[in-house]
Design an enzyme around this catalytic site. Sequence first.
Site, PDB file in Angstrom:
ATOM      1  N   ARG A 131      27.518  97.473 -15.186  1.00 47.49           N
ATOM      2  CA  ARG A 131      26.616  97.051 -14.113  1.00 47.49           C
ATOM      3  C   ARG A 131      25.075  96.510 -14.709  1.00 47.49           C
ATOM      4  NH1 ARG A 131      27.495 101.885  -9.835  1.00 47.49           N
ATOM      5  NH2 ARG A 131      28.978 100.673  -8.579  1.00 47.49           N
ATOM      6  N   LYS A 137      45.954 104.384   2.714  1.00 49.05           N
ATOM      7  CA  LYS A 137      46.029 104.739   4.329  1.00 49.05           C
ATOM      8  C   LYS A 137      45.718 103.508   4.832  1.00 49.05           C
ATOM      9  CE  LYS A 137      44.330 109.483   4.403  1.00 49.05           C
ATOM     10  NZ  LYS A 137      43.157 110.308   4.806  1.00 49.05           N
ATOM     11  N   GLY A 178      37.022  99.334  -4.663  1.00 51.53           N
ATOM     12  CA  GLY A 178      37.709 100.650  -4.955  1.00 51.53           C
ATOM     13  C   GLY A 178      38.908 100.558  -6.052  1.00 51.53           C
ATOM     14  N   GLY A 183      31.744  99.868  -1.860  1.00 57.80           N
ATOM     15  CA  GLY A 183      31.412  99.924  -0.502  1.00 57.80           C
ATOM     16  C   GLY A 183      30.941  98.650   0.321  1.00 57.80           C
TER      17      GLY A 183
END
Length: 395
Positions: A35, A197, A353, A376
């Site tokens: 970063r 999921k 992710g 996110g």
Amino acid sequence: MKTLDKLSLNNEKVLIRVDFNVPINEEGKVTDDTRIRAAKPTIDYILSKGGCCILISHLGRPDGKDAKFSLKQIQQTVSDIIEVPVLFAEDCIGTKTQTLANNLQNGQVLLLENLRFYDEETAGDEKFAKQLSKLGSVYVNDAFGTAHRAHASTAIIASFFKNKKAFGKLLEQEVLAIDQVMKTGEKPVLAILGGAKVSSKITIIENILDKIDHLIIGGGMAYTFIKAAGGNIGDSLCEDEYFQYTKDLLKQAADKNVKIHLPIDVVCTDDFANDANSQITPIGSIPEHWMGLDSGPESIVKFAAVVHESKTILWNGPVGVFEFENFSRGTISLGEAIAQSTTKGAFSLVGGGDSVAAVKQFGFEDRVSYVSTGGGAMLESLEGKDLPGIAALMD
Ligand code: AMP
């Protein structure tokens, strides 16, 4: 989009919201400086145009002032990466910090203490944002990782700068990469969704379905589709309450002419462990009490063929439990196919992710077109949401 090159930066004190939320070990050393390196082009550019930089960031989730979360720990690393001495202010607001900012000369860099030592930062407090704004004459947001938060330093502060605000180069790249998939990308456009999921990807699917030609559904989320269609999936991951959703999605996709590609075979195991017994079975014939943890060899070939015929590729989510070496083959093969397709001219974006972790772990980072720095924020962009940090730069 207001980019840096549209602003005069000479003699300006540029307040840059960076994302220096980096991992730090027990000895206070930075263990992954990605970063910080990602912010370097913006800092270099501003210094080269005759301005000075005041860097503001958060680090972790401190509860008040706490030395464990002090940005002082990264001062030297930042200096080493940008190859300029970095001054440090022990507070992000207050008289002393204002004096340090006032005295900053063109070409110099000042790093301020953790913004989240004040609750006002995450609360989006206007007074706090105003105090911060007084430190600089120009505001630049380069923190894609927090662009989905309406915090004081990421969104509220921008209103104090009217026309003197801009996208940093990293933020610009992230937005362009998403646009290239969602708006301007060459067809056929392929989205690959994996991970655990179905439920966590529904909003993304709904937002992208009108924009893509192919959708590969892999990883744990595929089994809900397979069981809903009558297959035997043993103890594989499954969300029974989404059976109807999977059927509706397949119909919706057919109506929109989007081709959905599900795995056809699977590497399954009798225990959730790297060295458990394993076998390859057709996807809908997993024995009782066994679970699918990776794409099988025929699925790998099928997925690679779709990747090779696509010109724009979005990858979000691994197609197996890549953390276990014995179940990482599907994810590695997919990464290899995407890298090869990129070499042939496709645009590939990896974002959100665990697929980013996989791409880094298996060495594909430099072989795809773009790897997003914001988990996110990337997911919310793919879901079609307006990010407050970006919207605040637009008015
Ligand atoms: P997500 O955060 O939803 O992208 O999920 C990422 C996680 O999904 C990773 O930790 C993978 O290990 C996991 N995963 C992928 N495929 C499977 C699978 N077949 N069974 C269980 N977990 C899986």
